[in-house]
Design a protein around this motif. Structure first.
Motif, PDB file in Angstrom:
ATOM      1  N   ALA A  40      46.916  26.232  52.530  1.00 27.94           N
ATOM      2  CA  ALA A  40      45.871  25.713  51.649  1.00 27.94           C
ATOM      3  C   ALA A  40      44.896  24.842  52.431  1.00 27.94           C
ATOM      4  CB  ALA A  40      46.496  24.922  50.505  1.00 27.94           C
ATOM      5  N   THR A  41      45.415  24.038  53.366  1.00 23.42           N
ATOM      6  CA  THR A  41      44.556  23.209  54.214  1.00 23.42           C
ATOM      7  C   THR A  41      43.665  24.085  55.081  1.00 23.42           C
ATOM      8  OG1 THR A  41      46.227  21.477  54.245  1.00 23.42           O
ATOM      9  CG2 THR A  41      44.548  21.399  55.970  1.00 23.42           C
ATOM     10  N   LEU A  42      44.232  25.170  55.607  1.00 26.64           N
ATOM     11  CA  LEU A  42      43.446  26.110  56.409  1.00 26.64           C
ATOM     12  C   LEU A  42      42.289  26.678  55.591  1.00 26.64           C
ATOM     13  CD1 LEU A  42      42.927  28.092  58.822  1.00 26.64           C
ATOM     14  CD2 LEU A  42      44.574  29.604  57.718  1.00 26.64           C
ATOM     15  N   ILE A  43      42.584  27.081  54.369  1.00 26.21           N
ATOM     16  CA  ILE A  43      41.543  27.667  53.515  1.00 26.21           C
ATOM     17  C   ILE A  43      40.442  26.647  53.241  1.00 26.21           C
ATOM     18  CG2 ILE A  43      41.079  28.579  51.199  1.00 26.21           C
ATOM     19  CD1 ILE A  43      43.923  29.821  51.328  1.00 26.21           C
ATOM     20  N   ARG A  44      40.834  25.420  52.867  1.00 31.21           N
ATOM     21  CA  ARG A  44      39.828  24.390  52.591  1.00 31.21           C
ATOM     22  C   ARG A  44      39.001  24.064  53.833  1.00 31.21           C
ATOM     23  NH1 ARG A  44      44.070  22.323  49.470  1.00 31.21           N
ATOM     24  NH2 ARG A  44      44.699  20.930  51.143  1.00 31.21           N
ATOM     25  N   ARG A  45      39.662  24.018  54.976  1.00 37.59           N
ATOM     26  CA  ARG A  45      38.947  23.707  56.221  1.00 37.59           C
ATOM     27  C   ARG A  45      37.929  24.793  56.550  1.00 37.59           C
ATOM     28  NH1 ARG A  45      41.686  22.703  62.151  1.00 37.59           N
ATOM     29  NH2 ARG A  45      39.736  22.667  63.297  1.00 37.59           N
ATOM     30  N   ARG A  46      38.337  26.048  56.414  1.00 40.70           N
ATOM     31  CA  ARG A  46      37.428  27.157  56.721  1.00 40.70           C
ATOM     32  C   ARG A  46      36.275  27.210  55.711  1.00 40.70           C
ATOM     33  NH1 ARG A  46      37.422  29.117  61.544  1.00 40.70           N
ATOM     34  NH2 ARG A  46      37.514  31.300  61.075  1.00 40.70           N
ATOM     35  N   GLN A  47      36.537  26.852  54.451  1.00 42.06           N
ATOM     36  CA  GLN A  47      35.461  26.793  53.462  1.00 42.06           C
ATOM     37  C   GLN A  47      34.478  25.677  53.810  1.00 42.06           C
ATOM     38  OE1 GLN A  47      37.775  26.327  49.878  1.00 42.06           O
ATOM     39  NE2 GLN A  47      37.603  28.512  49.353  1.00 42.06           N
ATOM     40  N   ALA A  48      35.002  24.538  54.266  1.00 44.17           N
ATOM     41  CA  ALA A  48      34.146  23.420  54.651  1.00 44.17           C
ATOM     42  C   ALA A  48      33.277  23.768  55.863  1.00 44.17           C
ATOM     43  CB  ALA A  48      34.995  22.186  54.957  1.00 44.17           C
ATOM     44  N   GLU A  49      33.775  24.673  56.708  1.00 46.38           N
ATOM     45  CA  GLU A  49      32.998  25.126  57.863  1.00 46.38           C
ATOM     46  C   GLU A  49      31.895  26.086  57.454  1.00 46.38           C
ATOM     47  OE1 GLU A  49      35.847  26.824  60.532  1.00 46.38           O
ATOM     48  OE2 GLU A  49      36.743  24.888  61.020  1.00 46.38           O
ATOM     49  N   GLY A  50      31.898  26.492  56.200  1.00 43.97           N
ATOM     50  CA  GLY A  50      30.855  27.373  55.693  1.00 43.97           C
ATOM     51  C   GLY A  50      31.186  28.852  55.788  1.00 43.97           C
ATOM     52  N   GLY A  52      32.573  32.466  54.655  1.00 37.65           N
ATOM     53  CA  GLY A  52      32.612  33.184  53.385  1.00 37.65           C
ATOM     54  C   GLY A  52      34.024  33.594  53.033  1.00 37.65           C
ATOM     55  N   ALA A  53      34.164  34.092  51.825  1.00 34.46           N
ATOM     56  CA  ALA A  53      35.474  34.487  51.314  1.00 34.46           C
ATOM     57  C   ALA A  53      36.090  35.610  52.150  1.00 34.46           C
ATOM     58  CB  ALA A  53      35.362  34.911  49.857  1.00 34.46           C
ATOM     59  N   ASN A  54      35.281  36.550  52.610  1.00 36.26           N
ATOM     60  CA  ASN A  54      35.826  37.668  53.378  1.00 36.26           C
ATOM     61  C   ASN A  54      36.342  37.203  54.738  1.00 36.26           C
ATOM     62  OD1 ASN A  54      36.387  40.514  53.527  1.00 36.26           O
ATOM     63  ND2 ASN A  54      34.863  40.570  55.161  1.00 36.26           N
ATOM     64  N   ALA A  55      35.637  36.289  55.390  1.00 37.87           N
ATOM     65  CA  ALA A  55      36.100  35.778  56.691  1.00 37.87           C
ATOM     66  C   ALA A  55      37.421  35.035  56.521  1.00 37.87           C
ATOM     67  CB  ALA A  55      35.045  34.864  57.294  1.00 37.87           C
ATOM     68  N   ILE A  56      37.547  34.285  55.446  1.00 40.67           N
ATOM     69  CA  ILE A  56      38.802  33.569  55.189  1.00 40.67           C
ATOM     70  C   ILE A  56      39.902  34.573  54.881  1.00 40.67           C
ATOM     71  CG2 ILE A  56      39.941  31.957  53.621  1.00 40.67           C
ATOM     72  CD1 ILE A  56      37.170  30.554  53.385  1.00 40.67           C
ATOM     73  N   ARG A  57      39.573  35.614  54.155  1.00 44.38           N
ATOM     74  CA  ARG A  57      40.562  36.668  53.868  1.00 44.38           C
ATOM     75  C   ARG A  57      41.065  37.301  55.154  1.00 44.38           C
ATOM     76  NH1 ARG A  57      40.788  41.928  53.868  1.00 44.38           N
ATOM     77  NH2 ARG A  57      38.597  42.160  54.383  1.00 44.38           N
ATOM     78  N   LEU A  58      40.165  37.528  56.108  1.00 42.91           N
ATOM     79  CA  LEU A  58      40.563  38.113  57.385  1.00 42.91           C
ATOM     80  C   LEU A  58      41.434  37.152  58.196  1.00 42.91           C
ATOM     81  CD1 LEU A  58      37.240  39.909  58.364  1.00 42.91           C
ATOM     82  CD2 LEU A  58      39.359  40.958  57.560  1.00 42.91           C
ATOM     83  N   ASP A  59      41.148  35.854  58.116  1.00 45.78           N
ATOM     84  CA  ASP A  59      42.013  34.858  58.758  1.00 45.78           C
ATOM     85  C   ASP A  59      43.423  34.936  58.188  1.00 45.78           C
ATOM     86  OD1 ASP A  59      39.957  33.895  60.312  1.00 45.78           O
ATOM     87  OD2 ASP A  59      39.637  32.066  59.137  1.00 45.78           O
ATOM     88  N   LEU A  60      43.504  35.004  56.867  1.00 43.05           N
ATOM     89  CA  LEU A  60      44.809  35.068  56.213  1.00 43.05           C
ATOM     90  C   LEU A  60      45.530  36.378  56.530  1.00 43.05           C
ATOM     91  CD1 LEU A  60      43.919  33.501  52.760  1.00 43.05           C
ATOM     92  CD2 LEU A  60      45.053  32.413  54.700  1.00 43.05           C
ATOM     93  N   ALA A  61      44.770  37.460  56.668  1.00 46.40           N
ATOM     94  CA  ALA A  61      45.378  38.747  57.020  1.00 46.40           C
ATOM     95  C   ALA A  61      45.987  38.689  58.415  1.00 46.40           C
ATOM     96  CB  ALA A  61      44.340  39.866  56.933  1.00 46.40           C
ATOM     97  N   LEU A  62      45.288  38.041  59.346  1.00 47.53           N
ATOM     98  CA  LEU A  62      45.821  37.909  60.705  1.00 47.53           C
ATOM     99  C   LEU A  62      47.066  37.040  60.703  1.00 47.53           C
ATOM    100  CD1 LEU A  62      45.563  38.479  63.710  1.00 47.53           C
ATOM    101  CD2 LEU A  62      44.020  36.519  63.876  1.00 47.53           C
ATOM    102  N   LEU A  63      47.032  35.961  59.959  1.00 44.98           N
ATOM    103  CA  LEU A  63      48.198  35.082  59.858  1.00 44.98           C
ATOM    104  C   LEU A  63      49.369  35.815  59.202  1.00 44.98           C
ATOM    105  CD1 LEU A  63      49.081  32.230  60.514  1.00 44.98           C
ATOM    106  CD2 LEU A  63      48.256  31.537  58.280  1.00 44.98           C
ATOM    107  N   SER A  64      49.080  36.611  58.196  1.00 46.74           N
ATOM    108  CA  SER A  64      50.114  37.407  57.548  1.00 46.74           C
ATOM    109  C   SER A  64      50.734  38.397  58.530  1.00 46.74           C
ATOM    110  CB  SER A  64      49.517  38.146  56.351  1.00 46.74           C
ATOM    111  OG  SER A  64      50.455  39.028  55.799  1.00 46.74           O
ATOM    112  N   HIS A  65      49.897  38.969  59.380  1.00 47.40           N
ATOM    113  CA  HIS A  65      50.395  39.925  60.367  1.00 47.40           C
ATOM    114  C   HIS A  65      51.360  39.247  61.352  1.00 47.40           C
ATOM    115  CE1 HIS A  65      50.530  43.499  62.795  1.00 47.40           C
ATOM    116  NE2 HIS A  65      50.137  42.817  63.852  1.00 47.40           N
ATOM    117  N   VAL A  66      51.069  37.999  61.704  1.00 47.63           N
ATOM    118  CA  VAL A  66      51.974  37.255  62.591  1.00 47.63           C
ATOM    119  C   VAL A  66      53.352  37.150  61.944  1.00 47.63           C
ATOM    120  CG1 VAL A  66      52.439  34.979  63.581  1.00 47.63           C
ATOM    121  CG2 VAL A  66      50.156  35.970  63.751  1.00 47.63           C
ATOM    122  N   PHE A  67      53.384  36.814  60.659  1.00 47.48           N
ATOM    123  CA  PHE A  67      54.664  36.706  59.961  1.00 47.48           C
ATOM    124  C   PHE A  67      55.335  38.069  59.827  1.00 47.48           C
ATOM    125  CE2 PHE A  67      53.013  32.595  58.740  1.00 47.48           C
ATOM    126  CZ  PHE A  67      54.153  31.811  58.715  1.00 47.48           C
TER     127      PHE A  67
END
Length: 103
Positions: A40-50, A52-67
């Motif tokens: 959740a902190t990652l999402i808020r931080r990336r939103q604060a950096e400006g 978009g939703a798709n870029a944050i989705r791709l960040d989460l997809a990469l993190l999901s792939h690590v798991f």
């Protein structure tokens, strides 16, 4: 003459995304210690950096792939797959019979 392969821009973007995620504070911790609040902190931080939703989705997809890789390649699972309790037979309205049990 050397043959050149065209660079795939997707690969460059994924490498940049991985470097960005590797620079985060929780990147140096074990996977088992990463909690939902960290995500959740990652999402808020990336939103604060400006971003978009798709870029944050791709960040989460990469993190999901690590798991996912940790789970399959390293036989690691901090979570058991949740199972729902068996609800049992459905209650029948009064006056009806269940054809399978005869009750």
């Amino acid at each position: 003459m050397r043959s050149r392969r065209p660079r795939n821009p997707t690969v460059a973007r994924e490498k940049n995304r991985a470097k960005t995620l590797a620079a985060l504070p929780f990147a140096r911790r074990s996977l088992a210690s990463i909690k939902g609040s960290d995500i959740a902190t990652l999402i808020r931080r990336r939103q604060a950096e400006g971003l978009g939703a798709n870029a944050i989705r791709l960040d989460l997809a990469l993190l999901s792939h690590v798991f996912t890789v940790a789970g399959s390649a390293w036989a690691w699972s901090p979570w058991e797959k949740p199972r729902q309790a068996d609800p049992g037979p459905m209650p029948q309205p009064p006056g009806r019979q269940d054809k399978t049990t005869g009750r």
